[in-house]
Motif scaffolding. Structure first.
Motif, mmCIF file in Angstrom:
data_model
loop_
_atom_site.group_PDB
_atom_site.id
_atom_site.type_symbol
_atom_site.label_atom_id
_atom_site.label_comp_id
_atom_site.label_asym_id
_atom_site.label_seq_id
_atom_site.Cartn_x
_atom_site.Cartn_y
_atom_site.Cartn_z
ATOM 1 N N SER A 55 -55.556 53.516 34.904
ATOM 2 C CA SER A 55 -56.720 52.632 35.064
ATOM 3 C C SER A 55 -57.660 53.194 36.113
ATOM 4 C CB SER A 55 -56.282 51.231 35.487
ATOM 5 O OG SER A 55 -55.524 50.621 34.475
ATOM 6 N N TYR A 56 -58.924 52.883 35.939
ATOM 7 C CA TYR A 56 -59.957 53.205 36.921
ATOM 8 C C TYR A 56 -60.543 51.882 37.384
ATOM 9 C CZ TYR A 56 -64.217 55.026 39.011
ATOM 10 O OH TYR A 56 -65.227 55.323 39.886
ATOM 11 N N ASP A 57 -60.429 51.596 38.661
ATOM 12 C CA ASP A 57 -60.863 50.298 39.197
ATOM 13 C C ASP A 57 -60.336 49.153 38.331
ATOM 14 O OD1 ASP A 57 -62.122 51.320 41.433
ATOM 15 O OD2 ASP A 57 -64.090 51.433 40.459
ATOM 16 N N ALA A 58 -59.055 49.219 38.025
ATOM 17 C CA ALA A 58 -58.324 48.195 37.258
ATOM 18 C C ALA A 58 -58.686 48.152 35.773
ATOM 19 C CB ALA A 58 -58.471 46.813 37.896
ATOM 20 N N ARG A 59 -59.474 49.099 35.275
ATOM 21 C CA ARG A 59 -59.833 49.147 33.850
ATOM 22 C C ARG A 59 -58.959 50.197 33.159
ATOM 23 N NH1 ARG A 59 -65.526 51.598 31.527
ATOM 24 N NH2 ARG A 59 -64.886 51.682 29.362
ATOM 25 N N PRO A 60 -58.022 49.773 32.286
ATOM 26 C CA PRO A 60 -57.197 50.747 31.574
ATOM 27 C C PRO A 60 -58.066 51.640 30.680
ATOM 28 C CG PRO A 60 -56.324 48.531 31.322
ATOM 29 C CD PRO A 60 -57.694 48.401 31.928
ATOM 30 N N PHE A 61 -57.843 52.938 30.780
ATOM 31 C CA PHE A 61 -58.643 53.849 29.960
ATOM 32 C C PHE A 61 -57.870 55.058 29.459
ATOM 33 C CE2 PHE A 61 -58.864 55.922 34.019
ATOM 34 C CZ PHE A 61 -58.998 57.280 33.742
ATOM 35 N N GLY A 62 -56.642 55.263 29.921
ATOM 36 C CA GLY A 62 -55.930 56.464 29.511
ATOM 37 C C GLY A 62 -54.428 56.317 29.573
ATOM 38 N N PHE A 63 -53.797 57.361 29.089
ATOM 39 C CA PHE A 63 -52.343 57.443 29.026
ATOM 40 C C PHE A 63 -51.926 58.761 29.652
ATOM 41 C CE2 PHE A 63 -48.741 59.357 26.754
ATOM 42 C CZ PHE A 63 -47.762 58.407 26.952
ATOM 43 N N MET A 64 -50.825 58.728 30.400
ATOM 44 C CA MET A 64 -50.259 59.952 30.947
ATOM 45 C C MET A 64 -48.751 59.836 30.899
ATOM 46 S SD MET A 64 -51.251 61.933 34.431
ATOM 47 C CE MET A 64 -50.762 63.631 34.632
ATOM 48 N N GLN A 65 -48.117 60.966 30.665
ATOM 49 C CA GLN A 65 -46.665 60.990 30.762
ATOM 50 C C GLN A 65 -46.252 62.219 31.549
ATOM 51 O OE1 GLN A 65 -45.299 60.962 26.694
ATOM 52 N NE2 GLN A 65 -45.566 63.161 26.439
ATOM 53 N N ASP A 66 -45.167 62.062 32.290
ATOM 54 C CA ASP A 66 -44.544 63.213 32.919
ATOM 55 C C ASP A 66 -43.078 63.172 32.540
ATOM 56 O OD1 ASP A 66 -43.147 62.015 35.606
ATOM 57 O OD2 ASP A 66 -45.111 61.084 35.322
ATOM 58 N N TYR A 67 -42.487 64.350 32.412
ATOM 59 C CA TYR A 67 -41.142 64.424 31.847
ATOM 60 C C TYR A 67 -40.346 65.560 32.474
ATOM 61 C CZ TYR A 67 -43.323 68.160 29.123
ATOM 62 O OH TYR A 67 -43.995 69.297 28.747
ATOM 63 N N SER A 68 -39.037 65.422 32.376
ATOM 64 C CA SER A 68 -38.139 66.477 32.820
ATOM 65 C C SER A 68 -38.185 67.605 31.796
ATOM 66 C CB SER A 68 -36.709 65.952 32.927
ATOM 67 O OG SER A 68 -35.817 67.040 33.092
ATOM 68 N N VAL A 69 -38.521 68.796 32.231
ATOM 69 C CA VAL A 69 -38.566 69.930 31.295
ATOM 70 C C VAL A 69 -37.162 70.367 30.887
ATOM 71 C CG1 VAL A 69 -40.795 70.726 32.175
ATOM 72 C CG2 VAL A 69 -38.684 71.711 33.108
ATOM 73 N N HIS A 70 -36.152 69.822 31.552
ATOM 74 C CA HIS A 70 -34.762 70.149 31.224
ATOM 75 C C HIS A 70 -34.105 69.072 30.370
ATOM 76 C CE1 HIS A 70 -35.695 72.334 35.010
ATOM 77 N NE2 HIS A 70 -35.326 73.312 34.218
ATOM 78 N N GLY A 71 -34.884 68.133 29.881
ATOM 79 C CA GLY A 71 -34.343 67.018 29.120
ATOM 80 C C GLY A 71 -34.071 67.308 27.661
ATOM 81 N N TRP A 72 -34.541 68.432 27.146
ATOM 82 C CA TRP A 72 -34.364 68.782 25.742
ATOM 83 C C TRP A 72 -33.771 70.179 25.654
ATOM 84 C CZ3 TRP A 72 -38.283 66.073 27.788
ATOM 85 C CH2 TRP A 72 -38.573 64.839 27.217
ATOM 86 N N GLU A 73 -32.872 70.352 24.743
ATOM 87 C CA GLU A 73 -32.274 71.667 24.542
ATOM 88 C C GLU A 73 -33.341 72.663 24.083
ATOM 89 O OE1 GLU A 73 -28.781 73.541 21.799
ATOM 90 O OE2 GLU A 73 -28.523 71.499 22.531
ATOM 91 N N ASN A 74 -33.341 73.823 24.671
ATOM 92 C CA ASN A 74 -34.260 74.913 24.316
ATOM 93 C C ASN A 74 -35.731 74.551 24.498
ATOM 94 O OD1 ASN A 74 -32.107 76.633 23.572
ATOM 95 N ND2 ASN A 74 -31.989 75.593 21.595
#
Length: 162
Positions: A55-74
């Motif tokens: 959100s920007y000044d409490a206005r939702p406008f986007g999506f973000m994700q962060d993840y473990s790069v070791h969470g999936w095989e290969n």
């Protein structure tokens, strides 16, 4: 005098799924994310991935994700050190595109990840996504190899260290 950061992140909840689907069905998001299946409760509970409504000044406008790069095989970033995180995001609200929000909110989240101990952060835009690549370079990311095909599609691997 310091001003408060206008960007905030809150965990995606089941009540956000309609908003995410609306954003994901927008042509500007589908161009790079493709036709995504809707997220489920199980997706939101996956400990490998932290999903955020931005959100920007409490206005939702986007999506973000962060993840473990070791969470999936290969995974294509599995060679990175323990604690490395990967990121992906999009701006869902088309009125918020092209006015500097992308690098600004990404920078905010990157700092939080580094503050939490991430030794490196990775991202993998499509090699033809010049706008995303330019934004990542503005933030200090550097390509870490040539474009490559992965199970998630064609990517340009990029890394950022603190």
């Amino acid at each position: 005098m310091m001003t408060a950061n206008p960007y905030s992140f809150r965990k995606v909840a089941l009540g956000d799924l309609d908003l995410l689907m609306a954003w994901q069905s927008s042509p500007h998001v589908q161009k790079w994310w493709g036709a995504q299946e809707p997220y489920t409760a199980a997706d939101l509970a996956d400990p490998r991935v932290a999903r955020w409504i931005v959100s920007y000044d409490a206005r939702p406008f986007g999506f973000m994700q962060d993840y473990s790069v070791h969470g999936w095989e290969n995974h294509h970033f599995a060679h990175l050190p323990k604690g490395a995180r990967g990121i992906d995001q999009f701006i869902g609200d088309p009125d918020m595109i092209g006015v500097g929000h992308g690098p600004a909110f990404i920078r905010t989240r990157l700092q939080a990840l580094f503050d939490a101990g991430a030794p490196v952060i990775a991202t993998d835009p499509h090699p033809d996504n010049a706008q995303a690549i330019a934004a990542y370079k503005k933030l200090g990311f550097e390509p870490s190899g040539p474009a490559q095909e992965t199970r998630w599609g064609l990517i340009l691997p990029m890394l950022l260290r603190p």
